[in-house]
Write a protein that holds these residues in place. Structure first.
Motif, short mmCIF file in Angstrom:
data_model
loop_
_atom_site.label_atom_id
_atom_site.label_comp_id
_atom_site.label_asym_id
_atom_site.label_seq_id
_atom_site.Cartn_x
_atom_site.Cartn_y
_atom_site.Cartn_z
N ARG A 333 0.81 -1.22 0.00
CA ARG A 333 0.00 0.00 0.00
C ARG A 333 0.84 1.28 0.00
NH1 ARG A 333 -4.01 -1.88 4.96
NH2 ARG A 333 -4.64 -3.88 4.06
N VAL A 334 1.97 1.22 0.71
CA VAL A 334 2.80 2.42 0.86
C VAL A 334 4.16 2.18 0.21
CG1 VAL A 334 3.82 4.04 2.51
CG2 VAL A 334 1.64 2.91 3.04
N PRO A 335 4.63 3.06 -0.65
CA PRO A 335 5.96 2.89 -1.28
C PRO A 335 7.05 2.76 -0.23
CG PRO A 335 4.75 4.67 -2.34
CD PRO A 335 3.96 4.29 -1.13
N VAL A 336 8.01 1.86 -0.48
CA VAL A 336 9.05 1.61 0.52
C VAL A 336 9.93 2.83 0.75
CG1 VAL A 336 9.15 -0.87 0.15
CG2 VAL A 336 10.56 0.63 -1.26
N GLY A 337 10.00 3.71 -0.22
CA GLY A 337 10.80 4.93 -0.04
C GLY A 337 10.27 5.81 1.07
N ARG A 338 9.02 5.59 1.46
CA ARG A 338 8.42 6.39 2.55
C ARG A 338 8.52 5.70 3.90
NH1 ARG A 338 5.43 10.63 0.60
NH2 ARG A 338 4.96 10.59 -1.63
N THR A 339 8.84 4.41 3.92
CA THR A 339 8.87 3.68 5.19
C THR A 339 10.27 3.22 5.59
OG1 THR A 339 8.40 1.58 4.06
CG2 THR A 339 6.51 2.84 4.87
N VAL A 340 11.06 2.74 4.63
CA VAL A 340 12.37 2.17 4.96
C VAL A 340 13.31 3.18 5.62
CG1 VAL A 340 14.48 1.22 3.94
CG2 VAL A 340 12.26 0.27 3.32
N PRO A 341 13.40 4.43 5.15
CA PRO A 341 14.31 5.37 5.84
C PRO A 341 13.99 5.55 7.32
CG PRO A 341 13.71 6.25 3.69
CD PRO A 341 12.84 5.04 3.92
N PHE A 342 12.70 5.53 7.67
CA PHE A 342 12.33 5.64 9.09
C PHE A 342 12.76 4.39 9.85
CE2 PHE A 342 9.36 8.63 7.09
CZ PHE A 342 9.56 9.74 7.89
N ALA A 343 12.62 3.23 9.22
CA ALA A 343 13.06 1.98 9.87
C ALA A 343 14.57 2.00 10.08
CB ALA A 343 12.66 0.78 9.02
N LEU A 492 28.30 2.21 8.37
CA LEU A 492 27.74 1.52 7.20
C LEU A 492 26.22 1.64 7.18
CD1 LEU A 492 29.92 -1.72 6.99
CD2 LEU A 492 29.73 0.08 5.25
N VAL A 493 25.60 1.58 8.36
CA VAL A 493 24.14 1.78 8.42
C VAL A 493 23.79 3.18 7.93
CG1 VAL A 493 22.15 1.97 9.95
CG2 VAL A 493 23.75 0.08 10.23
N LEU A 494 24.58 4.17 8.35
CA LEU A 494 24.35 5.54 7.86
C LEU A 494 24.51 5.61 6.34
CD1 LEU A 494 26.11 7.80 10.55
CD2 LEU A 494 23.70 7.10 10.40
N ALA A 495 25.50 4.86 5.82
CA ALA A 495 25.70 4.85 4.37
C ALA A 495 24.50 4.26 3.64
CB ALA A 495 26.96 4.06 4.02
N THR A 496 23.74 3.39 4.31
CA THR A 496 22.56 2.79 3.69
C THR A 496 21.50 3.84 3.36
OG1 THR A 496 22.98 0.82 5.03
CG2 THR A 496 20.87 0.93 3.92
N PHE A 497 21.52 4.96 4.09
CA PHE A 497 20.54 6.02 3.81
C PHE A 497 20.73 6.60 2.41
CE2 PHE A 497 20.17 5.98 8.41
CZ PHE A 497 18.83 6.25 8.62
N ILE A 498 21.94 6.51 1.85
CA ILE A 498 22.19 7.11 0.53
C ILE A 498 21.39 6.40 -0.56
CG2 ILE A 498 23.95 7.66 -1.21
CD1 ILE A 498 25.96 7.91 1.12
N PRO A 499 21.56 5.06 -0.75
CA PRO A 499 20.70 4.42 -1.76
C PRO A 499 19.23 4.40 -1.35
CG PRO A 499 22.01 2.76 -0.58
CD PRO A 499 22.53 4.10 -0.18
N ALA A 500 18.95 4.35 -0.03
CA ALA A 500 17.56 4.30 0.42
C ALA A 500 16.81 5.58 0.04
CB ALA A 500 17.49 4.10 1.93
N ALA A 501 17.54 6.68 -0.09
CA ALA A 501 16.91 7.94 -0.48
C ALA A 501 16.34 7.89 -1.89
CB ALA A 501 17.91 9.09 -0.36
N PHE A 502 16.82 6.94 -2.70
CA PHE A 502 16.36 6.83 -4.09
C PHE A 502 15.33 5.72 -4.27
CE2 PHE A 502 20.53 8.79 -4.23
CZ PHE A 502 20.32 9.87 -5.09
N LEU A 503 14.91 5.07 -3.19
CA LEU A 503 13.85 4.06 -3.28
C LEU A 503 12.56 4.74 -3.72
CD1 LEU A 503 14.52 1.99 -0.02
CD2 LEU A 503 14.78 1.16 -2.37
N PRO A 504 11.68 4.01 -4.43
CA PRO A 504 10.45 4.64 -4.95
C PRO A 504 9.59 5.23 -3.83
CG PRO A 504 10.36 2.24 -5.16
CD PRO A 504 11.76 2.58 -4.80
N ARG A 505 9.16 6.46 -4.05
CA ARG A 505 8.31 7.15 -3.09
C ARG A 505 6.88 7.29 -3.60
NH1 ARG A 505 10.92 9.70 0.89
NH2 ARG A 505 9.34 11.34 1.06
N ARG A 506 6.64 6.76 -4.80
CA ARG A 506 5.28 6.72 -5.35
C ARG A 506 4.91 5.28 -5.63
NH1 ARG A 506 5.43 11.60 -9.86
NH2 ARG A 506 5.92 13.31 -8.41
N ARG A 507 3.64 4.98 -5.61
CA ARG A 507 3.19 3.62 -5.88
C ARG A 507 3.56 3.22 -7.30
NH1 ARG A 507 -2.50 1.67 -3.64
NH2 ARG A 507 -1.49 -0.23 -4.37
#
Length: 526
Positions: A333-343, A492-507
């Motif tokens: 229901r929700v694009p992962v680009g909107r949830t994964v960065p918070f996780a 390395l976890v902080l570095a994960t935020f870089i590609p995570a920022a480009f995860l889809p934010r729209r359905r």
């Protein structure tokens, strides 16, 4: 010829749940085995008189075997049938478990763990194929929730079960317990799984296999030999790494030529798959690599029993148990680009506490941090993998899952090797004790090394006259060494935020195209 209509209900009926029971049982065996062995590492070090780097091969050899058989599982399932192959994998895993319990040396144990891994590597991909065929692709979300059960039980039950068995019986029982479970699973599979009707649809890429599987094995062997060797200049490190890298580069160049390559790198043309995979791999290197060190800290620095160490790890699994079902429902229901960065924020917050470790850090603080980390973990991995597969056309999903699974195993092996190298290097950097040498290796003994040894063997304090404060100083240095390695994992976890920022934010729109005759194989975690 009229086809039966596909059910539109998302509910899993009794027939599907019966098949799911077989798959969950096999997955529990495979995943529990990884977490159970993690708390047994100090016991193996003591019983086999081996270094941490050497004993870590009981984990690395298993993972290496997983990585080499995963590319073969899809083709083999079509060629021989999923039921027959799944039961073969169960039998291999169970036989490997029995042999592990008979090991008289660390070398034997590592070899038997590789055999275990050859079976375990096929259990999850084949299980997912079986379940998807039974339930249909339209119920993939429900299937992921069912397969999430063993992924939750592993982090919670594995360390506790392993600790209890080691404390009350012996380390042999962490493997012997798989024998009755394996026997039950084999009988259950024979009765519950539908009869095979293998229909080979693609030619097997033998040339690709001759490059990819040996290349992966050699490269990971070289990387995993780093902790024991201590330097990349050692022949047993650089030579297999070099040969493996050459084979892998040759495979990459070759894989664009055949119509059905063993590993389809053309899929990286899909931007969403590439970003999701990159995010997952960076995360796996940090989380899985450092994850092996959590129980080691409780055992080696704090001197806890294996059962207590397992109980102290439980909050992480409990946290994941709370968020994984929610994340599974939101994934559609929700694009992962909107949830994964918070996780990822939860994971980073939990990791930061471990960068501040000392020899007497509050267990309430560490338990709370593991719980927060678990909350993030449960809402990170499954949504990313589901998102990666959903961006592919139906006929590409099985190849995509194989690709992501291979990279996941490589990331886990590299992460474990890197963290082990860093910890070994840090511990060896403590002050040496004048006139004291290890009776086995003849090498000088460091303050941190002796302090850790006394946590497991208190009788050493009576054997050697030690200056006052030496053990306390050594434990402080050991805790600081763990903290330094966790700093690397935190970054390395902080570095994960870089590609995570480009995860889809729209359905993502549903891709057109017919459903494949052979349903997709989602990714499984080992």
């Amino acid at each position: 010829m009229t086809q039966q209509p596909v059910a539109t209900s998302n509910k899993l009926d009794a027939a599907v749940l019966k098949v799911a029971g077989v798959v969950v049982l096999g997955a529990i065996m495979s995943i529990l085995d990884v977490t159970v062995v993690s708390v047994a590492i100090p016991t193996f070090m003591q019983d086999f008189d081996a270094s941490y780097a050497r004993v870590a091969w009981t984990m690395t050899g298993y993972t290496l075997a997983l990585a080499t058989v995963i590319p073969l599982s899809g083709w083999a399932a079509d060629r021989f049938g999923t039921k027959r192959l799944y039961m073969t994998a169960l039998a291999l895993f169970t036989i490997g478990s029995g042999l592990c319990a008979t090991a008289d040396s660390i070398g034997e144990l590592i070899a038997y763990r590789v055999l275990q891994g050859l079976g375990g590597g096929m259990l999850m991909p084949l299980g997912m194929t079986i379940m998807t065929r039974a339930a249909g692709p339209h119920r993939i979300g429900r299937l992921m929730a069912v397969l999430g059960i063993p992924m939750l039980l592993g982090p919670i039950g594995g360390p506790i079960l392993g600790g209890w068995l080691i404390d009350t019986a012996s380390w042999h029982w962490i493997f012997l317990i798989n024998l009755p479970i394996g026997a039950i699973a084999l009988v259950y599979a024979q009765l519950a799984l539908p009869k095979d009707n293998p229909e080979p649809s693609e030619s097997f890429d033998f040339l690709g296999m001759l490059m990819l599987s040996p290349g992966l094995a050699l490269f990971l062997y070289g990387v995993s030999s780093l902790p024991e060797a201590g330097t990349i200049a050692e022949t047993k490190v650089w030579l297999p790494m070099l040969v493996g890298a050459v084979l892998l580069v040759a495979f990459v160049l070759y894989s664009f030529r055949p119509r059905h390559p063993l590993l389809d790198l053309r899929l990286f043309a899909n931007r969403n798959l590439t970003i999701a995979t990159l995010t997952l791999v960076v995360f796996i290197v940090a989380f899985m690599g450092a994850g092996l060190l959590f129980p080691s800290y409780f055992l080696q620095v704090r001197g806890e029993s294996t059962l207590t160490a397992g109980l102290l790890m439980a909050p992480q699994g409990i946290g994941a148990m709370l968020t994984m079902p929610i994340a599974g429902m939101l994934a559609d229901r929700v694009p992962v680009g909107r949830t994964v960065p918070f996780a990822l924020l939860f994971i980073a917050a939990g990791f930061f506490t471990f960068t501040q470790l000392d020899a007497d850090t509050s267990y309430w603080l560490l338990g709370g941090s593991l719980f927060v980390m678990g909350l993030g973990m449960g809402a990170t991995m499954m949504p990313i993998m589901t998102s990666a597969l959903k961006t592919l056309h139906a006929q590409e999903v099985a190849r995509g899952s194989t690709l992501v699974n291979i990279l996941q195993q490589i990331g886990g092996s590299v992460g474990a090797a890197v963290m082990s190298v860093l910890l070994t290097s840090e511990l060896n950097g403590s002050r040496l004790i004048p006139g004291m040498t290890d009776p086995t290796s003849g090498k000088p003994v460091s303050e941190a090394g002796l302090a850790i040894a006394t946590q497991q063997q208190p009788e050493l304090l009576q054997q050697y006259p030690l200056p006052p404060g030496l053990i306390e100083r050594g434990l402080d240095f050991a805790a600081s060494s763990f903290a330094s390695v966790f700093w690397v994992a935190f970054l390395l976890v902080l570095a994960t935020f870089i590609p995570a920022a480009f995860l889809p934010r729209r359905r993502q729109p549903q891709l057109d195209g017919p459903q494949p005759e052979q349903p997709p194989t989602p990714v499984g975690i080992h």
